[in-house]
Scaffold this motif. Structure first.
Motif, PDB file in Angstrom:
ATOM      1  N   ALA A  52      37.395  46.621  42.692  1.00  0.00           N
ATOM      2  CA  ALA A  52      37.042  45.285  42.193  1.00  0.00           C
ATOM      3  C   ALA A  52      36.231  44.603  43.295  1.00  0.00           C
TER       4      ALA A  52
ATOM      5  N   VAL B 226      36.916  36.380  51.829  1.00  0.00           N
ATOM      6  CA  VAL B 226      37.888  36.973  50.888  1.00  0.00           C
ATOM      7  C   VAL B 226      37.728  36.347  49.501  1.00  0.00           C
TER       8      VAL B 226
ATOM      9  N   SER C 196      44.219  41.255  42.756  1.00  0.00           N
ATOM     10  CA  SER C 196      45.372  40.620  43.395  1.00  0.00           C
ATOM     11  C   SER C 196      46.669  40.960  42.657  1.00  0.00           C
TER      12      SER C 196
ATOM     13  N   PHE D  21      40.533  51.725  41.218  1.00  0.00           N
ATOM     14  CA  PHE D  21      39.462  50.871  40.711  1.00  0.00           C
ATOM     15  C   PHE D  21      38.946  50.043  41.888  1.00  0.00           C
TER      16      PHE D  21
ATOM     17  N   SER E  79      46.255  34.960  58.188  1.00  0.00           N
ATOM     18  CA  SER E  79      45.696  35.538  56.957  1.00  0.00           C
ATOM     19  C   SER E  79      45.634  34.551  55.801  1.00  0.00           C
TER      20      SER E  79
ATOM     21  N   ARG F  87      34.849  37.779  47.473  1.00  0.00           N
ATOM     22  CA  ARG F  87      34.909  39.190  47.053  1.00  0.00           C
ATOM     23  C   ARG F  87      36.171  39.463  46.211  1.00  0.00           C
TER      24      ARG F  87
HETATM   25  C1  LIG Z   1      41.899  38.909  55.373  1.00  0.00           C
HETATM   26  C2  LIG Z   1      42.525  38.782  54.005  1.00  0.00           C
HETATM   27  C3  LIG Z   1      43.234  37.628  53.702  1.00  0.00           C
HETATM   28  C4  LIG Z   1      43.820  37.502  52.430  1.00  0.00           C
HETATM   29  N1  LIG Z   1      44.530  36.358  52.162  1.00  0.00           N
HETATM   30  C5  LIG Z   1      45.141  36.234  50.961  1.00  0.00           C
HETATM   31  C6  LIG Z   1      45.881  35.055  50.636  1.00  0.00           C
HETATM   32  O1  LIG Z   1      45.954  34.088  51.372  1.00  0.00           O
HETATM   33  N2  LIG Z   1      46.492  35.025  49.419  1.00  0.00           N
HETATM   34  C7  LIG Z   1      46.389  36.056  48.510  1.00  0.00           C
HETATM   35  O2  LIG Z   1      46.966  35.966  47.426  1.00  0.00           O
HETATM   36  N3  LIG Z   1      45.666  37.153  48.775  1.00  0.00           N
HETATM   37  C8  LIG Z   1      45.041  37.270  49.981  1.00  0.00           C
HETATM   38  N4  LIG Z   1      44.291  38.380  50.227  1.00  0.00           N
HETATM   39  C9  LIG Z   1      44.140  39.403  49.147  1.00  0.00           C
HETATM   40  C10 LIG Z   1      42.840  39.156  48.346  1.00  0.00           C
HETATM   41  O3  LIG Z   1      42.900  37.900  47.790  1.00  0.00           O
HETATM   42  C11 LIG Z   1      42.545  40.159  47.211  1.00  0.00           C
HETATM   43  O4  LIG Z   1      42.811  39.627  45.959  1.00  0.00           O
HETATM   44  C12 LIG Z   1      43.304  41.424  47.252  1.00  0.00           C
HETATM   45  O5  LIG Z   1      43.076  41.976  48.535  1.00  0.00           O
HETATM   46  C13 LIG Z   1      42.790  42.429  46.187  1.00  0.00           C
HETATM   47  O6  LIG Z   1      41.428  42.660  46.446  1.00  0.00           O
HETATM   48  P1  LIG Z   1      40.366  42.935  45.306  1.00  0.00           P
HETATM   49  O7  LIG Z   1      40.494  41.967  44.234  1.00  0.00           O
HETATM   50  O8  LIG Z   1      39.054  43.031  46.009  1.00  0.00           O
HETATM   51  O9  LIG Z   1      40.819  44.343  44.710  1.00  0.00           O
HETATM   52  P2  LIG Z   1      40.513  45.822  45.242  1.00  0.00           P
HETATM   53  O10 LIG Z   1      40.752  45.886  46.724  1.00  0.00           O
HETATM   54  O11 LIG Z   1      39.187  46.260  44.776  1.00  0.00           O
HETATM   55  O12 LIG Z   1      41.651  46.623  44.463  1.00  0.00           O
HETATM   56  C14 LIG Z   1      43.015  46.493  44.857  1.00  0.00           C
HETATM   57  C15 LIG Z   1      43.908  47.354  43.967  1.00  0.00           C
HETATM   58  O13 LIG Z   1      43.944  46.812  42.660  1.00  0.00           O
HETATM   59  C16 LIG Z   1      43.538  47.763  41.681  1.00  0.00           C
HETATM   60  N5  LIG Z   1      42.729  47.023  40.716  1.00  0.00           N
HETATM   61  C17 LIG Z   1      41.683  46.198  40.975  1.00  0.00           C
HETATM   62  N6  LIG Z   1      41.236  45.640  39.835  1.00  0.00           N
HETATM   63  C18 LIG Z   1      41.993  46.136  38.832  1.00  0.00           C
HETATM   64  C19 LIG Z   1      42.021  45.948  37.413  1.00  0.00           C
HETATM   65  N7  LIG Z   1      41.180  45.123  36.788  1.00  0.00           N
HETATM   66  N8  LIG Z   1      42.946  46.628  36.697  1.00  0.00           N
HETATM   67  C20 LIG Z   1      43.829  47.457  37.288  1.00  0.00           C
HETATM   68  N9  LIG Z   1      43.862  47.674  38.625  1.00  0.00           N
HETATM   69  C21 LIG Z   1      42.954  47.023  39.385  1.00  0.00           C
HETATM   70  C22 LIG Z   1      42.759  48.838  42.435  1.00  0.00           C
HETATM   71  O14 LIG Z   1      42.898  50.098  41.795  1.00  0.00           O
HETATM   72  C23 LIG Z   1      43.445  48.806  43.800  1.00  0.00           C
HETATM   73  O15 LIG Z   1      44.616  49.604  43.767  1.00  0.00           O
HETATM   74  C24 LIG Z   1      43.690  38.537  51.475  1.00  0.00           C
HETATM   75  C25 LIG Z   1      42.959  39.697  51.782  1.00  0.00           C
HETATM   76  C26 LIG Z   1      42.371  39.820  53.030  1.00  0.00           C
HETATM   77  C27 LIG Z   1      41.577  41.056  53.330  1.00  0.00           C
END
Ligand SMILES: Cc1cc2nc3c(=O)[nH]c(=O)nc-3n(C[C@H](O)[C@H](O)[C@H](O)COP(=O)(O)OP(=O)(O)OC[C@H]3O[C@@H](n4cnc5c(N)ncnc54)[C@H](O)[C@@H]3O)c2cc1C
Length: 261
Positions: free
Chosen positions: A27, A101, A110, A25, A179, A104
Protein backbone atom coordinates in the motif's frame (compact mmCIF):
# COMPACT_ATOMS: atom_id res chain seq x y z
CA UNK A 1 17.13 -6.48 1.31
CA UNK A 2 16.54 -9.81 -0.48
CA UNK A 3 15.33 -9.87 -4.11
CA UNK A 4 11.57 -9.96 -4.74
CA UNK A 5 9.16 -9.76 -7.65
CA UNK A 6 7.19 -6.52 -8.01
CA UNK A 7 3.66 -6.64 -9.44
CA UNK A 8 1.24 -3.79 -9.97
CA UNK A 9 -2.36 -5.02 -9.79
CA UNK A 10 -5.05 -3.29 -11.84
CA UNK A 11 -7.98 -4.51 -9.73
CA UNK A 12 -8.81 -6.43 -6.54
CA UNK A 13 -9.32 -9.67 -8.42
CA UNK A 14 -5.84 -9.56 -9.93
CA UNK A 15 -4.26 -8.54 -6.60
CA UNK A 16 -5.91 -11.43 -4.81
CA UNK A 17 -4.95 -13.90 -7.55
CA UNK A 18 -1.28 -12.87 -7.36
CA UNK A 19 -1.20 -13.39 -3.56
CA UNK A 20 0.54 -16.44 -2.13
CA UNK A 21 1.81 -17.66 1.24
CA UNK A 22 4.98 -15.64 0.57
CA UNK A 23 3.61 -12.31 -0.63
CA UNK A 24 2.45 -8.97 0.75
CA UNK A 25 0.27 -6.23 -0.60
CA UNK A 26 2.14 -2.98 -1.05
CA UNK A 27 0.00 0.00 0.00
CA UNK A 28 2.25 2.82 1.25
CA UNK A 29 5.03 0.42 2.21
CA UNK A 30 5.39 2.16 5.58
CA UNK A 31 5.56 -1.15 7.47
CA UNK A 32 6.47 -3.56 4.69
CA UNK A 33 9.56 -1.77 3.31
CA UNK A 34 11.31 -1.08 6.67
CA UNK A 35 10.53 -4.66 7.79
CA UNK A 36 12.19 -6.01 4.62
CA UNK A 37 15.16 -3.64 4.88
CA UNK A 38 15.76 -4.68 8.49
CA UNK A 39 15.50 -8.36 7.57
CA UNK A 40 12.42 -8.84 9.78
CA UNK A 41 10.34 -10.01 6.81
CA UNK A 42 11.07 -11.44 3.38
CA UNK A 43 8.59 -11.81 0.54
CA UNK A 44 8.84 -13.46 -2.85
CA UNK A 45 6.17 -11.17 -4.32
CA UNK A 46 5.07 -7.63 -3.51
CA UNK A 47 1.71 -6.76 -5.01
CA UNK A 48 1.29 -3.02 -5.42
CA UNK A 49 -2.34 -2.02 -4.84
CA UNK A 50 -1.96 1.76 -5.12
CA UNK A 51 -3.21 1.85 -8.72
CA UNK A 52 -6.51 0.11 -7.97
CA UNK A 53 -8.98 2.98 -8.33
CA UNK A 54 -11.69 1.30 -6.26
CA UNK A 55 -9.45 1.40 -3.17
CA UNK A 56 -9.12 5.18 -2.98
CA UNK A 57 -11.43 7.95 -1.91
CA UNK A 58 -13.86 9.02 0.78
CA UNK A 59 -17.66 8.92 0.63
CA UNK A 60 -20.16 10.17 3.19
CA UNK A 61 -23.49 8.52 2.73
CA UNK A 62 -26.35 8.89 5.19
CA UNK A 63 -25.19 7.47 8.47
CA UNK A 64 -21.70 6.40 7.47
CA UNK A 65 -18.31 7.48 6.20
CA UNK A 66 -16.70 5.02 3.79
CA UNK A 67 -12.95 5.28 3.24
CA UNK A 68 -11.13 3.34 0.51
CA UNK A 69 -8.38 1.09 1.86
CA UNK A 70 -5.54 2.79 -0.04
CA UNK A 71 -6.58 6.26 1.12
CA UNK A 72 -3.63 7.94 2.81
CA UNK A 73 -3.70 9.36 6.33
CA UNK A 74 -3.13 12.90 5.00
CA UNK A 75 -6.26 12.61 2.83
CA UNK A 76 -8.40 11.61 5.81
CA UNK A 77 -6.83 14.38 7.93
CA UNK A 78 -7.58 17.03 5.27
CA UNK A 79 -10.98 15.81 4.10
CA UNK A 80 -13.70 18.43 4.61
CA UNK A 81 -16.31 15.66 4.52
CA UNK A 82 -14.63 13.67 7.30
CA UNK A 83 -14.04 16.82 9.35
CA UNK A 84 -17.75 17.58 9.13
CA UNK A 85 -19.11 14.07 9.70
CA UNK A 86 -16.61 12.68 12.25
CA UNK A 87 -14.11 15.38 13.30
CA UNK A 88 -12.39 13.01 15.75
CA UNK A 89 -11.47 10.70 12.85
CA UNK A 90 -9.72 13.43 10.87
CA UNK A 91 -7.85 14.57 13.95
CA UNK A 92 -6.79 10.96 14.65
CA UNK A 93 -5.33 10.79 11.12
CA UNK A 94 -3.61 14.15 11.63
CA UNK A 95 -1.85 12.76 14.71
CA UNK A 96 -0.34 9.68 13.02
CA UNK A 97 3.47 9.61 12.81
CA UNK A 98 4.99 12.50 10.87
CA UNK A 99 4.27 14.18 7.49
CA UNK A 100 6.27 11.53 5.60
CA UNK A 101 4.29 8.68 7.19
CA UNK A 102 0.97 10.47 6.68
CA UNK A 103 1.76 11.03 3.01
CA UNK A 104 2.47 7.33 2.35
CA UNK A 105 0.65 5.29 5.03
CA UNK A 106 -2.89 4.05 4.36
CA UNK A 107 -5.91 3.13 6.44
CA UNK A 108 -6.05 -0.40 4.96
CA UNK A 109 -2.36 -1.02 5.67
CA UNK A 110 -2.77 0.22 9.21
CA UNK A 111 -5.66 -2.04 10.12
CA UNK A 112 -4.32 -5.07 8.20
CA UNK A 113 -1.07 -4.73 10.14
CA UNK A 114 -2.94 -4.34 13.47
CA UNK A 115 0.00 -2.98 15.43
CA UNK A 116 -1.02 -3.02 19.12
CA UNK A 117 -0.22 0.73 19.32
CA UNK A 118 -1.79 1.86 16.05
CA UNK A 119 -4.50 4.52 16.10
CA UNK A 120 -7.00 3.41 13.42
CA UNK A 121 -7.99 0.10 15.06
CA UNK A 122 -9.45 2.09 17.98
CA UNK A 123 -11.49 4.19 15.53
CA UNK A 124 -12.84 1.00 13.96
CA UNK A 125 -13.98 -0.37 17.33
CA UNK A 126 -15.37 2.93 18.66
CA UNK A 127 -17.22 3.79 15.45
CA UNK A 128 -18.76 0.30 14.96
CA UNK A 129 -16.89 -0.01 11.65
CA UNK A 130 -17.47 -2.62 8.98
CA UNK A 131 -14.43 -3.81 7.04
CA UNK A 132 -15.30 -4.42 3.37
CA UNK A 133 -13.01 -6.96 1.69
CA UNK A 134 -13.06 -8.42 -1.79
CA UNK A 135 -14.83 -11.45 -0.27
CA UNK A 136 -17.08 -10.26 2.59
CA UNK A 137 -17.97 -7.66 5.19
CA UNK A 138 -16.45 -8.07 8.66
CA UNK A 139 -17.55 -6.23 11.82
CA UNK A 140 -14.63 -4.49 13.51
CA UNK A 141 -15.40 -6.34 16.75
CA UNK A 142 -14.58 -9.60 14.92
CA UNK A 143 -11.71 -8.28 12.80
CA UNK A 144 -8.91 -7.56 15.31
CA UNK A 145 -7.86 -10.96 16.65
CA UNK A 146 -4.59 -10.37 18.52
CA UNK A 147 -1.14 -8.81 18.24
CA UNK A 148 -0.54 -8.19 14.49
CA UNK A 149 -3.35 -10.66 13.81
CA UNK A 150 -6.66 -10.07 12.03
CA UNK A 151 -9.54 -12.08 10.58
CA UNK A 152 -8.13 -11.61 7.04
CA UNK A 153 -7.38 -14.78 5.09
CA UNK A 154 -4.35 -15.07 2.83
CA UNK A 155 -4.94 -13.06 -0.31
CA UNK A 156 -8.03 -11.32 1.10
CA UNK A 157 -7.90 -7.63 0.27
CA UNK A 158 -9.47 -4.84 2.32
CA UNK A 159 -11.33 -2.59 -0.10
CA UNK A 160 -12.85 -0.04 2.27
CA UNK A 161 -13.67 0.75 5.88
CA UNK A 162 -17.18 1.95 6.72
CA UNK A 163 -17.53 4.01 9.92
CA UNK A 164 -20.84 4.70 11.65
CA UNK A 165 -21.28 8.43 12.31
CA UNK A 166 -21.67 8.87 16.09
CA UNK A 167 -23.59 11.55 18.00
CA UNK A 168 -20.32 12.64 19.65
CA UNK A 169 -16.78 11.33 19.75
CA UNK A 170 -13.21 12.13 20.62
CA UNK A 171 -9.84 10.36 20.37
CA UNK A 172 -7.15 11.20 22.90
CA UNK A 173 -3.70 9.67 22.86
CA UNK A 174 -0.58 9.80 24.95
CA UNK A 175 1.93 9.49 22.09
CA UNK A 176 5.36 7.96 22.09
CA UNK A 177 7.48 11.11 21.67
CA UNK A 178 9.62 9.54 18.92
CA UNK A 179 7.23 7.59 16.67
CA UNK A 180 3.89 9.15 17.74
CA UNK A 181 2.41 5.64 18.06
CA UNK A 182 0.06 5.46 21.04
CA UNK A 183 1.56 4.56 24.41
CA UNK A 184 -2.16 4.61 25.20
CA UNK A 185 -4.94 5.99 23.01
CA UNK A 186 -8.64 6.05 23.89
CA UNK A 187 -11.44 6.63 21.38
CA UNK A 188 -14.79 7.39 23.01
CA UNK A 189 -17.89 7.40 20.80
CA UNK A 190 -21.48 7.99 21.87
CA UNK A 191 -23.98 6.44 19.48
CA UNK A 192 -27.75 6.59 19.73
CA UNK A 193 -27.98 3.24 21.50
CA UNK A 194 -24.49 2.56 22.86
CA UNK A 195 -21.20 4.02 24.03
CA UNK A 196 -17.84 2.54 23.00
CA UNK A 197 -14.53 3.12 24.76
CA UNK A 198 -11.89 1.69 22.42
CA UNK A 199 -8.39 1.42 23.82
CA UNK A 200 -5.15 1.00 21.88
CA UNK A 201 -1.58 0.68 23.14
CA UNK A 202 -2.52 -0.71 26.54
CA UNK A 203 -2.78 -4.43 25.71
CA UNK A 204 -1.60 -6.78 22.96
CA UNK A 205 -4.63 -5.83 20.84
CA UNK A 206 -7.17 -3.03 20.66
CA UNK A 207 -10.27 -3.64 22.84
CA UNK A 208 -13.54 -2.07 23.93
CA UNK A 209 -13.44 -1.33 27.67
CA UNK A 210 -16.88 -2.66 28.65
CA UNK A 211 -16.67 -1.39 32.26
CA UNK A 212 -16.12 2.22 31.23
CA UNK A 213 -18.60 1.93 28.35
CA UNK A 214 -21.28 0.73 30.80
CA UNK A 215 -20.59 3.56 33.25
CA UNK A 216 -20.73 6.13 30.44
CA UNK A 217 -23.92 4.64 28.99
CA UNK A 218 -25.62 5.37 32.33
CA UNK A 219 -24.18 8.86 32.67
CA UNK A 220 -22.09 10.35 29.85
CA UNK A 221 -19.82 12.42 32.08
CA UNK A 222 -16.15 12.02 32.96
CA UNK A 223 -17.18 11.96 36.62
CA UNK A 224 -18.73 8.52 36.07
CA UNK A 225 -15.31 6.98 35.30
CA UNK A 226 -13.23 9.17 37.59
CA UNK A 227 -10.96 7.09 39.86
CA UNK A 228 -11.80 3.80 38.14
CA UNK A 229 -9.17 1.23 39.12
CA UNK A 230 -8.51 -0.90 36.02
CA UNK A 231 -6.90 -4.35 36.17
CA UNK A 232 -3.37 -3.94 34.75
CA UNK A 233 -2.36 -7.63 34.92
CA UNK A 234 -2.59 -8.14 31.13
CA UNK A 235 -1.40 -4.67 30.12
CA UNK A 236 1.84 -4.01 28.22
CA UNK A 237 4.90 -3.08 30.22
CA UNK A 238 8.01 -1.73 28.46
CA UNK A 239 10.61 1.03 28.60
CA UNK A 240 7.94 3.59 27.70
CA UNK A 241 5.41 2.80 30.43
CA UNK A 242 4.72 0.18 33.09
CA UNK A 243 1.44 -1.75 33.06
CA UNK A 244 0.23 0.20 36.11
CA UNK A 245 1.01 3.53 34.43
CA UNK A 246 -0.82 2.40 31.28
CA UNK A 247 -3.89 1.46 33.37
CA UNK A 248 -3.93 4.92 34.86
CA UNK A 249 -3.40 6.52 31.42
CA UNK A 250 -6.43 4.65 30.03
CA UNK A 251 -8.68 6.34 32.61
CA UNK A 252 -7.02 9.76 32.15
CA UNK A 253 -7.30 9.65 28.34
CA UNK A 254 -10.89 8.35 28.51
CA UNK A 255 -11.89 11.23 30.81
CA UNK A 256 -10.19 13.72 28.46
CA UNK A 257 -12.05 12.18 25.53
CA UNK A 258 -15.45 12.42 27.26
CA UNK A 259 -14.77 16.05 28.25
CA UNK A 260 -13.76 16.84 24.64
CA UNK A 261 -16.93 15.30 23.14
C1 LIG B 1 8.06 6.19 11.61
C2 LIG B 1 6.64 5.67 11.65
C3 LIG B 1 5.75 6.23 12.55
C4 LIG B 1 4.43 5.75 12.59
N1 LIG B 1 3.57 6.31 13.51
C5 LIG B 1 2.31 5.84 13.60
C6 LIG B 1 1.38 6.40 14.53
O1 LIG B 1 1.64 7.36 15.24
N2 LIG B 1 0.14 5.84 14.58
C7 LIG B 1 -0.24 4.81 13.76
O2 LIG B 1 -1.38 4.35 13.85
N3 LIG B 1 0.60 4.29 12.85
C8 LIG B 1 1.86 4.78 12.75
N4 LIG B 1 2.70 4.26 11.80
C9 LIG B 1 2.17 3.21 10.88
C10 LIG B 1 1.68 3.85 9.56
O3 LIG B 1 0.68 4.75 9.85
C11 LIG B 1 1.13 2.88 8.50
O4 LIG B 1 -0.25 2.90 8.43
C12 LIG B 1 1.48 1.46 8.68
O5 LIG B 1 2.89 1.40 8.79
C13 LIG B 1 1.04 0.60 7.46
O6 LIG B 1 1.69 1.12 6.33
P1 LIG B 1 1.05 1.13 4.89
O7 LIG B 1 -0.31 1.63 4.93
O8 LIG B 1 2.03 1.84 4.02
O9 LIG B 1 0.95 -0.42 4.52
P2 LIG B 1 2.08 -1.39 3.92
O10 LIG B 1 3.36 -1.21 4.68
O11 LIG B 1 2.15 -1.24 2.46
O12 LIG B 1 1.42 -2.80 4.28
C14 LIG B 1 1.39 -3.25 5.63
C15 LIG B 1 0.71 -4.62 5.72
O13 LIG B 1 -0.67 -4.49 5.44
C16 LIG B 1 -1.07 -5.33 4.36
N5 LIG B 1 -2.02 -4.55 3.57
C17 LIG B 1 -1.85 -3.29 3.10
N6 LIG B 1 -2.98 -2.87 2.48
C18 LIG B 1 -3.86 -3.90 2.54
C19 LIG B 1 -5.20 -4.09 2.08
N7 LIG B 1 -5.87 -3.14 1.43
N8 LIG B 1 -5.80 -5.28 2.33
C20 LIG B 1 -5.16 -6.26 3.00
N9 LIG B 1 -3.90 -6.14 3.47
C21 LIG B 1 -3.26 -4.97 3.24
C22 LIG B 1 0.21 -5.69 3.60
O14 LIG B 1 0.09 -6.97 3.00
C23 LIG B 1 1.24 -5.67 4.73
O15 LIG B 1 1.24 -6.91 5.41
C24 LIG B 1 4.01 4.71 11.73
C25 LIG B 1 4.91 4.16 10.81
C26 LIG B 1 6.21 4.63 10.75
C27 LIG B 1 7.15 4.04 9.75
Amino acid sequence: MKDFNYHSAKDSKEASKLASSNSAFLAGGMTTIPSMKLGLATYKDLIDIKNIKKLSGIKVSGKSVIIGAATKHVEVANSKDVKKAIPSLSSLAEGIGDPQVRNRGTIGGSIANNDPSADYPSACIALNATIHTNERKIEASKFFKGMFETALKKGELIEAVEFQIPEKSSYQKHPNPASRYAVVGVYVAKHKSDVNVAVTGAKSCVYNDKEMAKALSGNFSSSSIDGMDLDSSDMNSDIHASAEYRASLVVTQAKKAVDAC
